[in-house]
Design a protein around this motif. Structure first.
Motif, PDB file in Angstrom:
ATOM      1  N   ASP A 134      -9.591  -3.746  -5.613  1.00 21.58           N
ATOM      2  CA  ASP A 134      -9.060  -5.087  -5.397  1.00 21.58           C
ATOM      3  C   ASP A 134      -9.375  -5.481  -3.949  1.00 21.58           C
ATOM      4  OD1 ASP A 134      -5.935  -5.006  -3.940  1.00 21.58           O
ATOM      5  OD2 ASP A 134      -6.980  -3.158  -4.439  1.00 21.58           O
ATOM      6  N   PRO A 135      -9.277  -6.760  -3.598  1.00 27.83           N
ATOM      7  CA  PRO A 135      -9.617  -7.188  -2.234  1.00 27.83           C
ATOM      8  C   PRO A 135      -8.848  -6.453  -1.137  1.00 27.83           C
ATOM      9  CG  PRO A 135      -9.479  -9.096  -3.663  1.00 27.83           C
ATOM     10  CD  PRO A 135      -8.992  -7.911  -4.467  1.00 27.83           C
ATOM     11  N   GLY A 136      -7.615  -6.054  -1.405  1.00 28.30           N
ATOM     12  CA  GLY A 136      -6.830  -5.344  -0.402  1.00 28.30           C
ATOM     13  C   GLY A 136      -7.062  -3.839  -0.390  1.00 28.30           C
ATOM     14  N   ARG A 137      -7.917  -3.369  -1.300  1.00 30.77           N
ATOM     15  CA  ARG A 137      -8.269  -1.950  -1.428  1.00 30.77           C
ATOM     16  C   ARG A 137      -7.038  -1.070  -1.701  1.00 30.77           C
ATOM     17  NH1 ARG A 137     -13.283  -1.427  -1.168  1.00 30.77           N
ATOM     18  NH2 ARG A 137     -13.400   0.791  -0.756  1.00 30.77           N
ATOM     19  N   LEU A 138      -6.060  -1.638  -2.391  1.00 31.01           N
ATOM     20  CA  LEU A 138      -4.880  -0.872  -2.779  1.00 31.01           C
ATOM     21  C   LEU A 138      -5.103  -0.181  -4.122  1.00 31.01           C
ATOM     22  CD1 LEU A 138      -2.004  -3.377  -1.889  1.00 31.01           C
ATOM     23  CD2 LEU A 138      -3.057  -1.616  -0.451  1.00 31.01           C
ATOM     24  N   VAL A 139      -6.008  -0.732  -4.917  1.00 33.88           N
ATOM     25  CA  VAL A 139      -6.285  -0.246  -6.264  1.00 33.88           C
ATOM     26  C   VAL A 139      -7.783  -0.045  -6.409  1.00 33.88           C
ATOM     27  CG1 VAL A 139      -6.262  -0.914  -8.704  1.00 33.88           C
ATOM     28  CG2 VAL A 139      -4.309  -1.476  -7.248  1.00 33.88           C
ATOM     29  N   THR A 140      -8.176   1.088  -6.974  1.00 29.75           N
ATOM     30  CA  THR A 140      -9.580   1.341  -7.299  1.00 29.75           C
ATOM     31  C   THR A 140      -9.647   1.818  -8.742  1.00 29.75           C
ATOM     32  OG1 THR A 140     -10.097   1.943  -5.025  1.00 29.75           O
ATOM     33  CG2 THR A 140     -11.662   2.655  -6.710  1.00 29.75           C
ATOM     34  N   VAL A 141     -10.558   1.233  -9.501  1.00 21.69           N
ATOM     35  CA  VAL A 141     -10.744   1.619 -10.896  1.00 21.69           C
ATOM     36  C   VAL A 141     -12.191   2.035 -11.125  1.00 21.69           C
ATOM     37  CG1 VAL A 141      -8.950   0.004 -11.673  1.00 21.69           C
ATOM     38  CG2 VAL A 141     -11.346  -0.679 -11.756  1.00 21.69           C
TER      39      VAL A 141
ATOM     40  N   ASP B 117     -10.764   5.674 -14.813  1.00 26.42           N
ATOM     41  CA  ASP B 117     -10.017   6.222 -13.686  1.00 26.42           C
ATOM     42  C   ASP B 117      -9.283   5.083 -12.996  1.00 26.42           C
ATOM     43  OD1 ASP B 117      -9.153   8.285 -11.949  1.00 26.42           O
ATOM     44  OD2 ASP B 117     -10.696   7.759 -10.491  1.00 26.42           O
ATOM     45  N   LEU B 118      -8.113   5.402 -12.497  1.00 24.47           N
ATOM     46  CA  LEU B 118      -7.290   4.439 -11.770  1.00 24.47           C
ATOM     47  C   LEU B 118      -6.682   5.165 -10.589  1.00 24.47           C
ATOM     48  CD1 LEU B 118      -5.693   1.768 -11.415  1.00 24.47           C
ATOM     49  CD2 LEU B 118      -4.020   2.697 -13.034  1.00 24.47           C
ATOM     50  N   ARG B 119      -6.934   4.624  -9.405  1.00 25.64           N
ATOM     51  CA  ARG B 119      -6.379   5.216  -8.186  1.00 25.64           C
ATOM     52  C   ARG B 119      -5.564   4.154  -7.453  1.00 25.64           C
ATOM     53  NH1 ARG B 119      -8.541  10.279  -7.404  1.00 25.64           N
ATOM     54  NH2 ARG B 119     -10.353  10.628  -8.713  1.00 25.64           N
ATOM     55  N   LEU B 120      -4.339   4.538  -7.111  1.00 25.55           N
ATOM     56  CA  LEU B 120      -3.426   3.639  -6.424  1.00 25.55           C
ATOM     57  C   LEU B 120      -3.049   4.257  -5.084  1.00 25.55           C
ATOM     58  CD1 LEU B 120      -1.022   3.004  -9.443  1.00 25.55           C
ATOM     59  CD2 LEU B 120      -2.937   1.568  -8.709  1.00 25.55           C
ATOM     60  N   THR B 121      -3.070   3.444  -4.054  1.00 26.64           N
ATOM     61  CA  THR B 121      -2.606   3.926  -2.758  1.00 26.64           C
ATOM     62  C   THR B 121      -1.083   3.936  -2.758  1.00 26.64           C
ATOM     63  OG1 THR B 121      -2.511   1.726  -1.781  1.00 26.64           O
ATOM     64  CG2 THR B 121      -4.628   2.921  -1.588  1.00 26.64           C
ATOM     65  N   ARG B 122      -0.512   4.610  -1.781  1.00 27.99           N
ATOM     66  CA  ARG B 122       0.946   4.599  -1.652  1.00 27.99           C
ATOM     67  C   ARG B 122       1.444   3.166  -1.446  1.00 27.99           C
ATOM     68  NH1 ARG B 122       3.038   9.565  -1.612  1.00 27.99           N
ATOM     69  NH2 ARG B 122       1.757  11.270  -0.855  1.00 27.99           N
ATOM     70  N   GLN B 123       0.676   2.407  -0.681  1.00 33.50           N
ATOM     71  CA  GLN B 123       1.064   1.014  -0.431  1.00 33.50           C
ATOM     72  C   GLN B 123       1.071   0.210  -1.733  1.00 33.50           C
ATOM     73  OE1 GLN B 123      -1.390  -1.041   2.398  1.00 33.50           O
ATOM     74  NE2 GLN B 123      -0.019  -2.792   2.519  1.00 33.50           N
ATOM     75  N   ALA B 124       0.148   0.511  -2.641  1.00 35.13           N
ATOM     76  CA  ALA B 124       0.111  -0.201  -3.921  1.00 35.13           C
ATOM     77  C   ALA B 124       1.415  -0.014  -4.688  1.00 35.13           C
ATOM     78  CB  ALA B 124      -1.061   0.291  -4.767  1.00 35.13           C
ATOM     79  N   MET B 125       1.990   1.147  -4.558  1.00 33.32           N
ATOM     80  CA  MET B 125       3.216   1.463  -5.294  1.00 33.32           C
ATOM     81  C   MET B 125       4.437   0.710  -4.765  1.00 33.32           C
ATOM     82  SD  MET B 125       1.928   3.210  -7.615  1.00 33.32           S
ATOM     83  CE  MET B 125       3.432   3.653  -8.458  1.00 33.32           C
TER      84      MET B 125
ATOM     85  N   GLU C 277       4.161  -7.319 -10.977  1.00 33.23           N
ATOM     86  CA  GLU C 277       3.217  -8.379 -11.336  1.00 33.23           C
ATOM     87  C   GLU C 277       1.995  -8.358 -10.418  1.00 33.23           C
ATOM     88  OE1 GLU C 277       6.455  -9.037 -10.435  1.00 33.23           O
ATOM     89  OE2 GLU C 277       7.295  -9.177 -12.460  1.00 33.23           O
ATOM     90  N   ASP C 278       2.238  -8.128  -9.132  1.00 30.71           N
ATOM     91  CA  ASP C 278       1.151  -8.069  -8.161  1.00 30.71           C
ATOM     92  C   ASP C 278       0.270  -6.850  -8.423  1.00 30.71           C
ATOM     93  OD1 ASP C 278      -0.178  -8.928  -5.605  1.00 30.71           O
ATOM     94  OD2 ASP C 278       0.538  -6.932  -4.973  1.00 30.71           O
ATOM     95  N   LEU C 279       0.887  -5.724  -8.684  1.00 31.41           N
ATOM     96  CA  LEU C 279       0.128  -4.498  -8.959  1.00 31.41           C
ATOM     97  C   LEU C 279      -0.714  -4.678 -10.223  1.00 31.41           C
ATOM     98  CD1 LEU C 279      -0.581  -1.620  -8.238  1.00 31.41           C
ATOM     99  CD2 LEU C 279       1.486  -0.872  -9.455  1.00 31.41           C
ATOM    100  N   ALA C 280      -0.122  -5.258 -11.243  1.00 28.98           N
ATOM    101  CA  ALA C 280      -0.862  -5.495 -12.488  1.00 28.98           C
ATOM    102  C   ALA C 280      -2.077  -6.388 -12.234  1.00 28.98           C
ATOM    103  CB  ALA C 280       0.057  -6.120 -13.534  1.00 28.98           C
ATOM    104  N   GLU C 281      -1.903  -7.453 -11.481  1.00 27.18           N
ATOM    105  CA  GLU C 281      -3.026  -8.357 -11.191  1.00 27.18           C
ATOM    106  C   GLU C 281      -4.113  -7.651 -10.385  1.00 27.18           C
ATOM    107  OE1 GLU C 281      -5.779 -11.068 -11.132  1.00 27.18           O
ATOM    108  OE2 GLU C 281      -4.030 -11.134 -12.453  1.00 27.18           O
ATOM    109  N   ARG C 282      -3.724  -6.802  -9.458  1.00 24.02           N
ATOM    110  CA  ARG C 282      -4.706  -6.039  -8.670  1.00 24.02           C
ATOM    111  C   ARG C 282      -5.512  -5.104  -9.571  1.00 24.02           C
ATOM    112  NH1 ARG C 282      -3.946  -6.081  -3.052  1.00 24.02           N
ATOM    113  NH2 ARG C 282      -2.149  -7.317  -2.420  1.00 24.02           N
TER     114      ARG C 282
END
Length: 119
Positions: A36-43, A53-61, A66-71
């Motif tokens: 995602d643009p904020g680099r909080l989520v990588t798929v 694969d789905l990788r979430l940063t601690r900040q993403a959590m 709703e925001d996490l889903a959109e990312r």
């Protein structure tokens, strides 16, 4: 009927079959990753666009659901569009960029996985 013409036609058909088989195998091994643009989520997605694969940063959590889903969805759309681009490049390399087959394959993937314009 001229046997030379028939032999040439059979060779061309066999070559086209082999090219198509090789392209299908090569496409099946493609993967793409995007964030995602904020680099909080990588798929990562496979050639069919399925999430692998789905990788979430601690900040993403810490983000609202709703925001996490959109990312996650945004990154998935980007990765799928990258798959479409990779298929187009591969089809052009294997079949030739000006061939109808390469254009049809590329168009098929780009129709399935369009690159969205930023809103």
């Amino acid at each position: 009927m001229d046997d030379t013409w028939l032999d040439a036609w059979q060779r061309d058909a066999a070559a086209l079959t082999e090219t198509t088989r090789r392209l299908a195998v090569d496409i099946s091994t493609l993967t793409a990753s995007a964030s995602d643009p904020g680099r909080l989520v990588t798929v990562s997605v496979d050639s069919g666009g399925l999430l692998r694969d789905l990788r979430l940063t601690r900040q993403a959590m810490t983000r609202p659901p709703e925001d996490l889903a959109e990312r996650i969805l945004s990154a998935t759309r980007l990765a799928r569009a990258d798959i479409a681009d990779a298929v187009a490049e591969l089809a052009a390399a294997v079949s030739g960029p000006a061939t109808e087959a390469a254009r049809e394959i590329a168009d098929s993937y780009r129709d399935r996985f369009p690159r969205e314009v930023a809103r």
